[in-house]
Enzyme design. Structure first.
Site, PDB file in Angstrom:
ATOM      1  N   ASP A  32       6.976  -4.910  -2.289  1.00  0.00           N
ATOM      2  CA  ASP A  32       5.970  -5.497  -3.179  1.00  0.00           C
ATOM      3  C   ASP A  32       5.033  -4.416  -3.710  1.00  0.00           C
ATOM      4  O   ASP A  32       3.859  -4.682  -3.984  1.00  0.00           O
ATOM      5  CB  ASP A  32       5.179  -6.622  -2.500  1.00  0.00           C
ATOM      6  CG  ASP A  32       4.453  -7.493  -3.516  1.00  0.00           C
ATOM      7  OD1 ASP A  32       4.800  -7.448  -4.716  1.00  0.00           O
ATOM      8  OD2 ASP A  32       3.532  -8.217  -3.109  1.00  0.00           O
ATOM      9  N   HIS A  58       7.408 -11.462   0.637  1.00  0.00           N
ATOM     10  CA  HIS A  58       6.199 -10.886   1.246  1.00  0.00           C
ATOM     11  C   HIS A  58       5.496 -11.853   2.196  1.00  0.00           C
ATOM     12  O   HIS A  58       4.348 -12.229   1.970  1.00  0.00           O
ATOM     13  CB  HIS A  58       5.223 -10.354   0.188  1.00  0.00           C
ATOM     14  CG  HIS A  58       5.032 -11.224  -1.035  1.00  0.00           C
ATOM     15  ND1 HIS A  58       4.674 -12.542  -0.969  1.00  0.00           N
ATOM     16  CD2 HIS A  58       5.163 -10.942  -2.353  1.00  0.00           C
ATOM     17  CE1 HIS A  58       4.578 -13.022  -2.201  1.00  0.00           C
ATOM     18  NE2 HIS A  58       4.873 -12.076  -3.057  1.00  0.00           N
TER      19      HIS A  58
HETATM   20  O1  DOR Z   1      -0.750  -8.424  -4.696  1.00  0.00           O
HETATM   21  C1  DOR Z   1       0.088  -8.750  -5.510  1.00  0.00           C
HETATM   22  N1  DOR Z   1       0.283  -8.041  -6.648  1.00  0.00           N
HETATM   23  N2  DOR Z   1       0.796  -9.851  -5.290  1.00  0.00           N
HETATM   24  C2  DOR Z   1       1.638 -10.347  -6.201  1.00  0.00           C
HETATM   25  O2  DOR Z   1       2.233 -11.356  -5.950  1.00  0.00           O
HETATM   26  C3  DOR Z   1       1.758  -9.698  -7.541  1.00  0.00           C
HETATM   27  C4  DOR Z   1       1.403  -8.293  -7.492  1.00  0.00           C
HETATM   28  C5  DOR Z   1       1.211  -7.653  -8.849  1.00  0.00           C
HETATM   29  O3  DOR Z   1       2.024  -7.891  -9.737  1.00  0.00           O
HETATM   30  O4  DOR Z   1       0.253  -6.899  -9.011  1.00  0.00           O
HETATM   31 ZN    ZN Z   2       5.304  -8.953  -5.894  1.00  0.00          ZN
END
Ligand code: DOR
Ligand code: ZN
Length: 356
Positions: free
Chosen positions: A258, A185
């Site tokens: 993501d 990301h």
């Molecule tokens: O925004 C995010 N949410 N970044 C991450 O690296 C983890 C993810 C999550 O697991 O909610």
């Molecule tokens: Zn992630």
């Protein structure tokens, strides 16, 4: 004058970075992911995390059980293929890596710097002290997936990715010359340039939000909690640079949504969770982004070829067709225990949809 493209048939995409969560959440996340993707690389930041091959096997089993009872077509069920990752901690051993590599079930190892993001408390506290584990991954050809941000409290949130490149990633790459690494990301032109300057064993995933949005979208005219994720959205010049490399045809950049579900009330809160939910509409989102710069011809490489090539896997043989018919992103989906999930760009209309 060339006619605008009305339909676009792509080899079925894979998602090389997704959060499906666990247990009751799977009833929402699994059918959404399986509708669009064949292979998905499942992030291991469960509570407790997926730390070894046995955890990974049990987690995959739960996902497959959910798939079996989901209301999606038999064809989509047949090709959905969740791939597992291990969550690297300070206690991950060379033996854990060896067993994982030989298990045939673990596709990669995820490293969260401790404290970087959601469920990262068990992450690594001293990355450069993990030499023996990195060496084992290199030996067994298990890629390292990086949440690339430093976490020191004094480092500005908008500088954390660049500092990681400068202070950590260069050292890992130099010390382990054949270790495959995905910088996950990416959010900055610095990261895009860094990856472009490396050999083919270094790749990067790009989310829909980081190529379609910037921090003005998130912060001007009121805070938009459903655009808040980590690494955080950066300024418009970075967004443009990410869109440029994603649509350039470079095989170093590939699809990783993501997609990270958090119930609506956990996002719309005084201390809201980080993560954007995009899985169900990811293909129309990416198509809209590529179309915005006239690069639909480069979409299939990004969605369906370059990731597989990076991992040394065959490309898919089935296809999906996108159609230039507008669709409205749902305002919310049902989630578990009566909660809802609000997707990225909820309620907005995109020009592209998935043909039934
Ligand atoms: O925004 C995010 N949410 N970044 C991450 O690296 C983890 C993810 C999550 O697991 O909610
Ligand atoms: Zn992630």
């Amino acid at each position: 004058m060339t006619q605008p493209i009305k339909e676009l048939t792509l080899l079925q995409p894979d998602d090389w970075h997704i959060h499906l969560r666990d247990d009751a959440a799977l009833a929402t996340t699994v059918p959404h992911a399986a509708t669009s993707f064949n292979r998905v690389i499942c992030m291991p930041n469960l509570v407790p995390p997926v730390k070894n091959a046995d955890d990974a096997r049990a987690y995959r089993e739960r996902i497959m059980q959910q798939l079996a009872t989901s209301d999606i077509s038999a064809a989509r069920k047949a090709t959905f293929d969740p791939r597992m990752t291990l969550y690297m901690t300070d206690h991950t051993s060379v033996q854990d890596i060896e067993i994982a590599a030989k298990s045939g079930i673990v596709q990669a190892v995820k490293l969260y710097p401790a404290g970087a993001t959601t469920n990262s408390a068990d992450g690594v506290t001293d990355i450069l002290a993990c030499a023996d584990v990195f060496a084992a991954m290199e030996k067994y050809n298990l890629p390292l997936l990086l949440h690339g941000e430093v976490t020191h409290a004094h480092v500005d949130i908008f500088d954390r990715e660049k500092r990681f490149l400068d202070e950590v990633l260069g050292k890992i790459i130099a010390s382990f010359p054949t270790l495959k690494i995905v910088l996950e990301h990416i959010t900055t032109s610095d990261a895009a340039d860094f990856v472009l300057a490396q050999g083919n064993r270094i790749g990067a995933t790009i989310t829909p939000q980081h190529m379609m949005l910037n921090r003005n979208d998130m912060l001007l005219g009121g805070i938009k909690p459903h655009m808040y994720c980590l690494p955080i959205l950066k300024r418009a010049t970075h967004q443009q640079a990410l869109l440029a490399v994603a649509t350039s045809g470079s095989p170093k950049f590939f699809l990783g949504t993501d997609s990270a579900p958090h119930a609506t009330d956990k996002k719309e809160a005084a201390c809201g969770c980080a993560g954007c939910y995009s899985s169900a509409t990811a293909l129309p989102l990416y198509a809209t982004a590529f179309d915005s710069v006239g690069k639909l011809d480069k979409l299939e490489g990004f969605t369906s070829r370059f990731g597989a090539e990076f991992y040394g896997l065959p490309v898919n043989t089935n296809t999906v067709t996108l159609i230039n018919t507008p669709m409205q992103i749902p305002t919310h989906y049902p989630y578990f225990n009566g909660s809802t999930l609000t997707p990225l760009m909820a309620g907005e209309t995109l020009p592209w949809s998935i043909k039934d």
